[in-house]
Enzyme design. Structure first.
Site, short mmCIF file in Angstrom:
data_model
loop_
_atom_site.label_atom_id
_atom_site.label_comp_id
_atom_site.label_asym_id
_atom_site.label_seq_id
_atom_site.Cartn_x
_atom_site.Cartn_y
_atom_site.Cartn_z
N ASP A 310 0.85 -1.19 0.00
CA ASP A 310 0.00 0.00 0.00
C ASP A 310 0.88 1.24 0.00
O ASP A 310 1.92 1.27 0.69
CB ASP A 310 -0.90 -0.01 1.24
N THR A 382 -15.49 24.63 4.24
CA THR A 382 -14.95 25.72 3.42
C THR A 382 -13.62 25.36 2.77
O THR A 382 -13.22 25.99 1.79
CB THR A 382 -14.73 26.98 4.28
N LEU A 384 -10.82 25.93 3.96
CA LEU A 384 -9.95 27.09 4.18
C LEU A 384 -9.54 27.14 5.65
O LEU A 384 -10.23 26.64 6.53
CB LEU A 384 -10.66 28.39 3.83
#
Length: 683
Positions: A310, A382, A384
């Site tokens: 992986d 958002t 952000l």
């Protein structure tokens, strides 16, 4: 470049019980193992013990021997051979016994709080728990057995099993719900459903492995046992026919010489060390904190040709880290750095923390007091994060999120910056934009960093003939960039359980041995299908049950070391088998001319070693046969060091060192012993 030290090397350097401390109990066990019922597990050494008994009895029959002192010496050296073969096995077992005793002490008297059908809890002995029972574990208590968290969240100290003192979080649901018996809850509480019956837990398997004596023989060991028994029978027939030949020629061979000759010709070297090699191999695996459900899995690891790994957490660190800053036209480095720092201070994600670390290390700058900054934490909604300071608004986030915040489109981004953002994305990285108020300042390059030294380790595996395949859920473009940097041979992008399973079956259909590691429930089908499947201890119960190896440290890169342990086990067994058989061939041609030269004078042409007499020839061979086992015990316990090379190169090296060495050693050793015995007057 400093290559990361492998877990295998670390395991070999772990403090171990001193050799002197192991010797006394090992010698006592060597005497106990003289019991023929115990030696029956090693047919070759059982034959040696029977030969020692027969020779001892013949010492008291004057008509059966030529020289009683020589017969007594032969009997003593035969007992010495059996004793030190037992000693090698006992020494291998003793290396893990202290840890087994410690693990046993940890579960003696352990109790559990079992939930009844009516929902009440009562105290019971942990040893009475069965699969499906539900127990409650409070802070400070030991988890009574392997299980899965069905309710609650808590920090668990797994030092008793893994040696790692830092606690880990275990909670219901997801891929971190499995708990291991004998680990301690250090906060809150957990409701655990027991997943194993008595004798089947991780702790029970670890104890069985380190005790050694309870370890079942692997298929290769069984096959080698059959070979050794076959060789023993062949030489038994050969030795049995020598007396008729001698009498036909008018001579006679003492019975004690024939018994001793049988011992020197059968493969006593590998017969005496075979069990020790297997136990020592398992011990190396246990010191890596890997539990094998069967010896077959370890041996299969030595034959692995394809390795599926992986990407996240194995090839890369898993968390994207800040790698570079890109300025927009007309923006200074200081302005961009200051805005990126302020907008990341409240970002608690690994990516946000890496940006702060990168900027602080890049160029120290005056950071505003937290009292004067209004932090805006990262929000998944958002996408952000940022801060308001001195009337200015600093923001950082995903490209689309920042552009939406600024009311801009991608076409309005300065071309120079737009090209850099596209370049970051095409390289497999993640671009973030930074802005102050309504002004775009630049971009941050987040990169899924490849672990140091991983490329070199893949190169070593390639030289061993093992092809590496990276498995990732990333898109093909990102996956290709990471694969190229890591140096893997192939990749599976946008991987699904079906894709993994299909790839493993495809490789197996072509006759290849396949290994894989995983931790999630979606890895279970592939882990079960792979020839070697290693599950992480902190993964799901489904993954642990499907795999045949469990890594207690939950370090996926350790699969590389398991492959090396398996290959070292096979190479060690093959090397010492080659040495033993070559020994037997050499001893056959070294001893028979000396024994028969009085009956067939023509054999003097083959008496290359010019041994002093038949008595010194047979005694020298017996002494060499015993001492070579003593000399090889450290090699059997440590294992043959393997170098990165393909199978053909390993075979050539094996034949050159252990084949040719095994052929020449008896000629040199027996001659030197013959000179010593003659000089001291022992024959």
């Amino acid at each position: 470049m400093n290559v990361r030290q492998t877990a295998l090397e670390s395991a070999e350097q772990q403090p171990a019980t001193s050799f002197a401390a192991l010797c006394k109990p090992a010698l006592l066990q060597a005497l106990v193992k003289l019991d023929p019922r115990r030696l029956a597990r090693s047919p070759v050494m059982l034959v040696v013990e029977l030969a020692a008994v027969a020779t001892t009895l013949l010492c008291f029959l004057p008509d059966a021997v030529v020289s009683r002192p020589v017969a007594i010496q032969i009997a003593l050296w035969l007992w010495f051979t059996v004793l030190f073969a037992n000693f090698a096995e006992a020494l291998a077992e003793g290396r893990g016994k202290a840890r087994a005793d410690s693990l046993k002490a940890g579960v003696q008297g352990l109790e559990a709080r079992l939930r009844d059908d009516d929902g009440n809890f009562r105290q019971v002995a942990a040893s009475s728990l069965r699969r499906g029972d539900v127990v409650r574990v409070e802070v400070g208590e030991l988890v009574p057995g392997d299980g899965e968290v069905i309710e609650g969240i808590a920090a668990v100290n797994e030092a008793a099993i893994t040696g790692e003192s830092a606690p880990v979080i275990r909670e219901s649901g997801g891929d971190r719900s499995a708990v291991t018996g004998n680990t301690r809850v250090v906060s809150d509480w957990l409701l655990v459903r027991i997943s194993s019956d008595p004798g089947e837990s991780t702790l029970d398997r670890m104890i069985a492995l380190v005790e050694g004596a309870k370890r079942q023989k692997t298929p290769n060991e069984v096959a080698l046992d059959v070979l050794l028994i076959g060789l023993t029978l062949i030489f038994l027939v050969v030795v049995a026919t020598l007396q008729p030949f001698a009498r036909f020629a008018g001579g006679d061979l003492p019975l004690v010489f024939l018994v001793a000759l049988l011992v020197t010709l059968i493969p006593t070297t590998i017969g005496g060390l075979l069990s020790a090699i297997g136990i020592a191999g398992m011990d190396r695996l246990v010191r890596l904190n890997v539990i094998a459900k069967s010896g077959r899995a370890v041996e299969a690891a030595g034959d692995v040709q394809v390795l599926l790994l992986d990407k996240t957490g194995t090839i890369t660190f898993g968390n994207r880290r800040c790698a570079a800053m890109v300025k927009a036209p007309g923006i200074s480095t200081a302005e961009l750095s200051y805005a990126a720092l302020l907008s990341s201070l409240a970002d608690d994600t690994a990516e946000g923390k890496s940006i702060v670390e990168y900027l602080r290390a890049l160029s120290p700058m005056a950071e505003p007091s937290t009292q004067n900054v209004s932090n805006i934490p990262f929000s998944a909604e958002t996408r952000l994060s940022g801060a308001d300071h001195q009337g200015r608004r600093y923001r950082k986030g995903a490209v689309d999120a920042v552009l939406d915040h600024l009311g801009m489109t991608r076409e309005q981004v300065p071309p120079v910056l737009a090209r850099e953002v596209d370049k970051i994305a095409q390289s497999g990285g993640t671009p973030l934009l930074v802005c102050a108020d309504d002004r775009l300042l630049g971009a941050i390059h987040l990169k899924d960093v490849v672990k140091p030294g991983i490329r070199e380790r893949f190169a070593e595996l390639r030289q061993l003939g093992i092809r590496t395949v990276m498995v990732t859920g990333d898109n093909p473009l990102t996956a290709a960039a990471i694969a190229a940097e890591a140096g893997v041979d192939d990749l599976i992008a946008e991987a699904t359980p079906q894709k993994k399973l299909q790839r493993i079956r495809q490789e197996q259909a072509e006759g290849k041995m396949v290994a894989m590691c995983g931790d999630g429930a979606n890895d279970a089908p592939a882990l079960a299908q792979a020839d070697v499947g290693m599950a992480m201890n902190d993964g799901t119960q489904a993954a642990r049950e499907a795999a045949n190896l469990v890594d207690l440290d939950s370090d996926p890169t350790k699969l590389l070391d398991v492959v090396q342990v398996g290959k070292q086990l096979l190479v060690t067994r093959g090397a010492l088998t080659t040495f033993s058989i070559a020994n037997d061939v050499a001893k056959y041609f070294a001893i028979l001319p000396a024994l028969f030269i009085g009956i067939y004078p023509q054999l003097s042409a083959l008496n290359l070693m010019q041994l002093h007499s038949p008595e010194s020839a047979i005694l020298s061979a017996i002494v060499f046969n015993a001492l070579i086992i003593v000399v090889l015990i450290p090699l059997a316990l440590r294992g043959v060091r393997i170098k990165a090379a393909d199978a053909a190169s390993l075979l050539r090296r094996n034949l050159l060192i252990y084949g040719l060495g095994g052929l020449l050693a008896p000629f040199v050793g027996i001659k030197l012993i013959d000179l010593l015995l003659t000089a001291t007057g022992l024959v």
